[in-house]
Design a protein around this motif. Structure first.
Motif, short mmCIF file in Angstrom:
data_model
loop_
_atom_site.label_atom_id
_atom_site.label_comp_id
_atom_site.label_asym_id
_atom_site.label_seq_id
_atom_site.Cartn_x
_atom_site.Cartn_y
_atom_site.Cartn_z
N ILE A 53 -2.74 -1.82 8.82
CA ILE A 53 -1.73 -0.87 8.33
C ILE A 53 -0.41 -1.60 8.03
CG2 ILE A 53 -0.39 1.20 8.91
CD1 ILE A 53 -2.69 2.00 10.77
N GLN A 54 0.28 -1.10 7.01
CA GLN A 54 1.60 -1.62 6.67
C GLN A 54 2.47 -0.46 6.23
OE1 GLN A 54 1.44 -4.93 4.00
NE2 GLN A 54 3.66 -5.23 3.93
N TYR A 55 3.73 -0.52 6.60
CA TYR A 55 4.64 0.59 6.27
C TYR A 55 4.81 0.71 4.75
CZ TYR A 55 5.92 0.90 11.19
OH TYR A 55 5.89 1.08 12.55
N GLU A 56 4.96 1.96 4.34
CA GLU A 56 5.08 2.23 2.90
C GLU A 56 6.33 1.58 2.31
OE1 GLU A 56 5.44 6.10 -0.11
OE2 GLU A 56 4.93 6.38 2.00
N SER A 57 7.41 1.59 3.07
CA SER A 57 8.66 0.99 2.57
C SER A 57 8.50 -0.51 2.33
CB SER A 57 9.80 1.24 3.58
OG SER A 57 9.44 0.72 4.85
N ASP A 58 7.71 -1.17 3.19
CA ASP A 58 7.47 -2.61 3.01
C ASP A 58 6.52 -2.86 1.83
OD1 ASP A 58 9.08 -3.11 5.18
OD2 ASP A 58 7.38 -3.11 6.60
N LEU A 59 5.51 -1.99 1.68
CA LEU A 59 4.56 -2.16 0.60
C LEU A 59 5.21 -1.98 -0.77
CD1 LEU A 59 1.35 -0.36 1.95
CD2 LEU A 59 1.59 -2.77 1.35
N LYS A 75 7.95 -2.96 -1.66
CA LYS A 75 8.65 -4.21 -2.01
C LYS A 75 7.67 -5.36 -2.23
CE LYS A 75 12.67 -2.91 0.80
NZ LYS A 75 13.50 -3.29 1.96
N THR A 76 6.57 -5.38 -1.48
CA THR A 76 5.69 -6.57 -1.47
C THR A 76 4.34 -6.38 -2.16
OG1 THR A 76 4.77 -5.93 0.68
CG2 THR A 76 6.74 -7.33 0.69
N SER A 77 3.88 -5.15 -2.33
CA SER A 77 2.52 -4.93 -2.84
C SER A 77 2.36 -5.42 -4.29
CB SER A 77 2.16 -3.44 -2.76
OG SER A 77 0.87 -3.23 -3.30
N GLU A 78 1.20 -5.98 -4.57
CA GLU A 78 0.88 -6.44 -5.92
C GLU A 78 0.32 -5.30 -6.78
OE1 GLU A 78 -1.90 -9.55 -5.37
OE2 GLU A 78 -0.50 -10.91 -4.34
N ASP A 79 -0.10 -4.25 -6.12
CA ASP A 79 -0.72 -3.13 -6.84
C ASP A 79 0.28 -1.99 -6.99
OD1 ASP A 79 -2.35 -1.26 -7.97
OD2 ASP A 79 -3.99 -1.48 -6.55
N GLU A 80 1.08 -2.05 -8.05
CA GLU A 80 2.11 -1.04 -8.27
C GLU A 80 1.51 0.33 -8.61
OE1 GLU A 80 4.73 -2.47 -11.24
OE2 GLU A 80 5.43 -4.20 -10.07
N VAL A 81 0.37 0.33 -9.28
CA VAL A 81 -0.27 1.59 -9.66
C VAL A 81 -0.67 2.39 -8.42
CG1 VAL A 81 -2.22 2.63 -10.87
CG2 VAL A 81 -1.10 0.61 -11.82
N SER A 82 -1.25 1.69 -7.45
CA SER A 82 -1.66 2.37 -6.22
C SER A 82 -0.45 2.92 -5.47
CB SER A 82 -2.44 1.42 -5.31
OG SER A 82 -3.65 1.05 -5.91
N LEU A 105 0.26 10.18 4.87
CA LEU A 105 -0.74 9.24 4.39
C LEU A 105 -0.51 7.86 4.99
CD1 LEU A 105 -1.07 10.11 0.59
CD2 LEU A 105 -2.66 10.64 2.43
N CYS A 106 -1.60 7.23 5.44
CA CYS A 106 -1.51 5.92 6.06
C CYS A 106 -1.72 4.84 4.99
CB CYS A 106 -2.57 5.80 7.15
SG CYS A 106 -2.50 4.26 8.06
N CYS A 107 -0.85 3.87 4.93
CA CYS A 107 -0.93 2.80 3.93
C CYS A 107 -1.49 1.53 4.57
CB CYS A 107 0.45 2.50 3.37
SG CYS A 107 1.21 3.93 2.56
N ILE A 108 -2.38 0.83 3.83
CA ILE A 108 -2.96 -0.41 4.33
C ILE A 108 -2.40 -1.58 3.54
CG2 ILE A 108 -5.09 0.72 5.10
CD1 ILE A 108 -6.44 -0.31 2.58
N SER A 109 -2.52 -2.75 4.10
CA SER A 109 -1.99 -3.95 3.46
C SER A 109 -2.82 -4.32 2.24
CB SER A 109 -1.99 -5.11 4.46
OG SER A 109 -3.33 -5.42 4.81
N ASP A 110 -2.27 -5.20 1.41
CA ASP A 110 -2.99 -5.63 0.21
C ASP A 110 -4.30 -6.34 0.57
OD1 ASP A 110 -1.04 -4.58 -1.30
OD2 ASP A 110 -0.34 -6.45 -2.19
N LYS A 111 -4.30 -7.15 1.66
CA LYS A 111 -5.53 -7.85 2.06
C LYS A 111 -6.62 -6.86 2.46
CE LYS A 111 -3.41 -12.18 3.63
NZ LYS A 111 -3.23 -13.12 4.79
N ALA A 112 -6.22 -5.84 3.21
CA ALA A 112 -7.20 -4.82 3.62
C ALA A 112 -7.71 -4.05 2.40
CB ALA A 112 -6.56 -3.86 4.62
N PHE A 113 -6.80 -3.78 1.47
CA PHE A 113 -7.18 -3.06 0.25
C PHE A 113 -8.19 -3.86 -0.57
CE2 PHE A 113 -6.26 -2.20 -4.29
CZ PHE A 113 -6.72 -0.89 -4.35
#
Length: 246
Positions: free
Chosen positions: A6-12, A14-21, A35-43
């Motif tokens: 899991i990763q916080y939405e506010s952090d994602l 800024k850092t997530s590569e998947d802007e569409v998601s 809604l629970c957000c997961i990290s890019d690696k988990a995704f």
């Protein structure tokens, strides 16, 4: 271990590569941000997991393994080297063997539940397709039967029409034959009378087959009208005597 995924939405954001998601998450997120957000690696791991499972979920495998279909897919997924590497990168278990064992057990449980959900959905879709194919085949059979009945009816109508035409032709031929036979008998009688000399010098009081034009007796080169039953000389009505209508 689950918190590692899991990763916080506010952090994602800024850092997530998947802007569409992330845009989709923001659209579906409620006021409480449940809604629970997961990290890019988990995704990426779950993306690859879904691809591997989809390749194994085929009609051939369902037919081949039957009730063991779920166990077959689960065993193949757990042995997939790409998935094992991605899962290890999420937790970084290279230096801790004890922790690696628990991470592997967690992966088995997650994969097992994911495959169970995916295979159940595939079975439902498979049954729907089989049902649709059966219904389509049944409709084709009904249509073929209808077409066969229509062709049979058309054949019967055609046969009846041909028989009717054949009967009419036979009737016409019979009528013409009778007329020719009657005319032949008449000519023969006239020839016999002429040869024996009977009736010579005597004028007939009444002509038996008077021509409809000249009123002279129709003995040869004559034809009887089918409509008015009156005899005519060919010459009187402009015929040669070799027409097919005769």
């Amino acid at each position: 271990m689950l918190d590692t995924l899991i990763q916080y939405e506010s952090d994602l954001i800024k850092t997530s590569e998947d802007e569409v998601s992330m845009t989709e998450i923001q659209r579906k997120q409620n006021v409480r941000s449940g809604l629970c957000c997961i990290s890019d690696k988990a995704f990426h791991f779950f993306q690859e997991l879904d691809k591997v499972i989809r390749k194994l979920e085929t009609v051939e495998n369902v037919t081949l393994y039957g009730k063991s279909f779920y166990d077959f897919i689960t065993s193949r997924v757990l042995l997939n080297e790409t998935l094992n590497q991605q899962w290890s990168q999420i937790f970084n278990t290279e230096d801790d063997e004890y922790f690696a064992v628990h991470v592997h057990k967690l992966k088995e449980e997650i994969v097992s539940k994911y495959v169970l959900m995916s295979s159940a959905q595939f079975r439902r879709e498979f049954k729907q397709k089989v049902k649709a194919r059966k219904e389509e085949a049944h409709k084709k059979q009904i249509q073929m039967r209808r077409d066969s009945k229509v062709k049979s009816s058309e054949a019967q109508v055609s046969s009846s029409s041909q028989q009717s035409q054949l009967s009419k032709d036979r009737s016409d031929y019979s009528s013409t034959s009778e007329q020719q036979e009657s005319l032949h008998k008449l000519v023969k009688r006239k020839a016999v009378k002429k040869k024996t000399g009977k009736g010579k010098g005597k004028r007939s009081k009444k002509t038996k087959w008077p021509c409809g034009r000249c009123q002279e007796d129709c003995v040869v080169d004559s034809v009887c009208c089918d409509m008015c039953d009156t005899w005519h000389h060919y010459e009187c009505i402009g015929l040669l005597g070799d027409e097919q209508e005769l």
